[in-house]
Design an enzyme around this catalytic site. Structure first.
Site, PDB file in Angstrom:
ATOM      1  N   ASP A   1      43.083  17.367  56.801  1.00 44.58           N
ATOM      2  CA  ASP A   1      42.860  16.021  56.230  1.00 44.58           C
ATOM      3  C   ASP A   1      44.069  15.646  55.393  1.00 44.58           C
ATOM      4  O   ASP A   1      44.960  16.463  55.176  1.00 44.58           O
ATOM      5  CB  ASP A   1      41.577  16.008  55.384  1.00 44.58           C
ATOM      6  CG  ASP A   1      41.644  17.019  54.247  1.00 44.58           C
ATOM      7  OD1 ASP A   1      41.143  18.141  54.436  1.00 44.58           O
ATOM      8  OD2 ASP A   1      42.246  16.721  53.190  1.00 44.58           O
TER       9      ASP A   1
ATOM     10  N   GLU B   1      37.401  30.314  59.339  1.00 43.82           N
ATOM     11  CA  GLU B   1      38.811  30.692  59.210  1.00 43.82           C
ATOM     12  C   GLU B   1      39.063  32.149  59.610  1.00 43.82           C
ATOM     13  O   GLU B   1      40.204  32.535  59.843  1.00 43.82           O
ATOM     14  CB  GLU B   1      39.289  30.437  57.774  1.00 43.82           C
ATOM     15  CG  GLU B   1      39.322  28.948  57.439  1.00 43.82           C
ATOM     16  CD  GLU B   1      39.513  28.651  55.960  1.00 43.82           C
ATOM     17  OE1 GLU B   1      40.037  27.573  55.645  1.00 43.82           O
ATOM     18  OE2 GLU B   1      39.128  29.474  55.109  1.00 43.82           O
TER      19      GLU B   1
HETATM   20  N1  ADE Z   1      40.994  22.207  52.034  1.00 40.94           N
HETATM   21  C1  ADE Z   1      41.122  21.370  53.079  1.00 40.94           C
HETATM   22  N2  ADE Z   1      41.325  20.106  52.653  1.00 40.94           N
HETATM   23  C2  ADE Z   1      41.325  20.148  51.304  1.00 40.94           C
HETATM   24  C3  ADE Z   1      41.455  19.159  50.304  1.00 40.94           C
HETATM   25  N3  ADE Z   1      41.629  17.877  50.613  1.00 40.94           N
HETATM   26  N4  ADE Z   1      41.397  19.552  49.005  1.00 40.94           N
HETATM   27  C4  ADE Z   1      41.199  20.852  48.693  1.00 40.94           C
HETATM   28  N5  ADE Z   1      41.040  21.810  49.609  1.00 40.94           N
HETATM   29  C5  ADE Z   1      41.115  21.474  50.912  1.00 40.94           C
END
Ligand code: ADE
Length: 234
Positions: A200, A13
């Site tokens: 996600d 990042e």
């Molecule tokens: N960072 C990226 N995806 C995430 C998720 N599903 N839960 C917590 N932090 C995250």
């Protein structure tokens, strides 16, 4: 004079931001490497804080006390809680809250830190506007949403937990640092914004999607931050 603290939880990042800095010197504190120098003509400190809320809170306090930053930007990835936010899209914070704070037994709202009187930490409107404009410049094809970041020391990867975060908090994305950065910035009177690219959907597919999309998502968020600095420096 402005000085921007830029925090990412993971190396991917912040790696591009660090590579693009000029005349950066590294100051080590609390196991973190603070890269202090210039980025796109603005004074900046770029740091990987590590994952989770404690790391994030410590990092903000160091940025305030040791580096005297005037603004804080958090860049990174998140899981989507909003059907309008697909993988690759970008969320800019309107506000942020701790989804794992629960002192309801003493009459506080779920998510409210006792005795604060509110549960949402409001992001700086000017920084959020700057982020939106910067995104239109560097990522014109990417869908951007202004919304709520909900944070906890938990990777969200189930439909049930995701539904809980939506129904209880009206969260738009879930991640693991934003609310602590917001909280620390608030306590120190520093304007902040959180920028998260979606890696996600925070559901049963998250475990598969996250490793596939995290890299591209993190890059999009970082590119946006670099563009913001061009505006902030003036
Ligand atoms: N960072 C990226 N995806 C995430 C998720 N599903 N839960 C917590 N932090 C995250």
């Amino acid at each position: 004079m402005i000085k921007v603290g830029i925090i990412g939880a993971m190396e991917l990042e912040v790696e591009q931001l660090k590579a693009d800095m000029s005349e950066a010197k590294i100051v080590k504190k609390a196991g973190m490497d603070f890269h202090e120098g210039a980025l796109n003509g603005a004074d900046a400190v770029v740091v990987r804080c590590g994952i989770g809320k404690v790391n994030a809170a410590l990092c903000v306090q160091i940025l305030a006390d040791v580096f005297g930053v005037t603004h804080v930007i958090n860049t990174g990835v998140a899981g989507s809680l909003n059907a309008a936010l697909d993988i690759g899209d970008i969320l800019i914070s309107k506000d942020a809250l701790h989804h794992d704070m629960d002192v309801r037994v003493f009459g506080y709202q779920l998510g409210e830190v006792p005795q604060m009187g509110f549960r949402e930490f409001t992001a700086d409107v000017q920084l959020a506007d700057l982020a939106r404009n910067a995104c239109e410049k560097v990522n014109p094809d990417i869908n951007v949403v202004l919304g709520r970041v909900v944070s906890g020391d938990q990777f969200i990867s189930s439909k049930e937990v995701k539904e809980h975060l939506i129904s209880e908090f009206h969260g738009d994305c879930a991640e693991m640092e934003g609310a602590s950065i917001a909280h620390g910035a608030y306590l120190n009177g520093i304007p902040f914004v959180i920028i998260r690219a979606i890696s996600d959907k925070a559901d049963d597919s998250a475990e598969m999607d996250y490793p596939t999309f995290e890299k591209a998502a993190a890059r999009h968020s970082a590119a946006l931050v670099e563009e913001m600095l061009k505006e902030l420096r003036s």
